[in-house]
Design an enzyme around this catalytic site. Sequence first.
Site, PDB file in Angstrom:
ATOM      1  N   LEU A 132       0.868  -1.168   0.000  1.00 41.00           N
ATOM      2  CA  LEU A 132       0.000   0.000   0.000  1.00 41.00           C
ATOM      3  C   LEU A 132       0.909   1.224   0.000  1.00 41.00           C
ATOM      4  CD1 LEU A 132      -2.699  -0.913   2.703  1.00 41.00           C
ATOM      5  CD2 LEU A 132      -2.942  -1.029   0.210  1.00 41.00           C
ATOM      6  N   ASP A 133       0.513   2.277  -0.720  1.00 41.10           N
ATOM      7  CA  ASP A 133       1.304   3.498  -0.733  1.00 41.10           C
ATOM      8  C   ASP A 133       1.461   4.043   0.687  1.00 41.10           C
ATOM      9  OD1 ASP A 133       1.368   3.370  -3.483  1.00 41.10           O
ATOM     10  OD2 ASP A 133      -0.298   4.777  -3.758  1.00 41.10           O
ATOM     11  N   VAL A 134       2.521   4.822   0.901  1.00 43.42           N
ATOM     12  CA  VAL A 134       2.738   5.465   2.202  1.00 43.42           C
ATOM     13  C   VAL A 134       1.498   6.262   2.626  1.00 43.42           C
ATOM     14  CG1 VAL A 134       4.077   7.229   3.411  1.00 43.42           C
ATOM     15  CG2 VAL A 134       5.250   5.570   1.953  1.00 43.42           C
ATOM     16  N   THR A 145      -1.610   5.727   1.863  1.00 40.28           N
ATOM     17  CA  THR A 145      -2.856   4.954   1.871  1.00 40.28           C
ATOM     18  C   THR A 145      -2.873   4.041   3.091  1.00 40.28           C
ATOM     19  OG1 THR A 145      -2.980   4.973  -0.541  1.00 40.28           O
ATOM     20  CG2 THR A 145      -4.286   3.312   0.602  1.00 40.28           C
TER      21      THR A 145
END
Length: 312
Positions: A143-145, A147
């Site tokens: 998951l993106d930082v 998100t």
Amino acid sequence: MVSRQSRSLPVPEGFEGQRIDQVVSRMLGLSRTAVADLIADGDVSLDGSAVSTKSARVMSGAWLDVLLPPPPEDLTRAKPEPVEGLDVIHSDDDIVVVDKPVGVAAHPSVGWEGPTVTGGLKAAGHRLSVYGPDEREGIVHRLDVGTSGVMVVAKSERAYSALKRAFKYREVSKRYRAVAQGHLDPLSGTVDAPIGRHPRHDWRFAVMQDGKRSVTHYDTVEVFPGATLLDVGLETGRTHQIRVHFSGLGHPLLGDPLYGSDPVMAEKYGLIRQWLHAYQLSFLHPGRNKEVTFTSEYPDDLGRALKMLRGD
């Protein structure tokens, strides 16, 4: 001091007329940002002459000389460091499922000095799979930082292999909730548009004709004045896929100025990041051979914004 290596090779015919930063990036596996820095330092030459601009075009057969950047710092293992807000939803001999807070990366990477899921899990005493790249202990998806949400990490080798395969062949159900600006028409649909790196900004992605196939499914859950709560399913898993696709539709995610959202509207609802949350993950358990589903509640910042949108 670590010595730097150099590479010398001819430009293949297939790169005729392309930008020098694109060519070096593709031929040597460097980011375009790193290539731009090398060009600025005079470390890239064509036929013996230093390249002065990253937009210079190349001719096939020209001789390319590149003084490679120093090797990155050792990222072979995440340091065990406690991560505030990293909650373990489930743990057994094969997997550990976490609720990842915003501001936490999945694993160590060059340039990232903040907390990581792998470091937090190790600090909590979890043994992660060492199968795969060293710096990505047990990481089978990310998951993106920016998100938040549910994420699974492999603890055993069989789990790593099985889950990597499941994600590759799209056998995992990943569900997100997102708030997009405006009202979508139709209320439910599919976005099938290829995504690639933005031609001018390395840190952004965009719908590109020569990008990788990217498919996003969505359904409207709730409509507010000027915004819509969506249930989103990913058929593919490209970087920033949801953010890019809805921005491409003219409905960027609330709180996502990188992809065109209204900063005034974000401030109104107290958001300093995109309203995007991975709330559900379903997959075949690699040890039990049965379908399992894990969910995550909205974090406080997204929950507050949602209440304000509802007028509560």
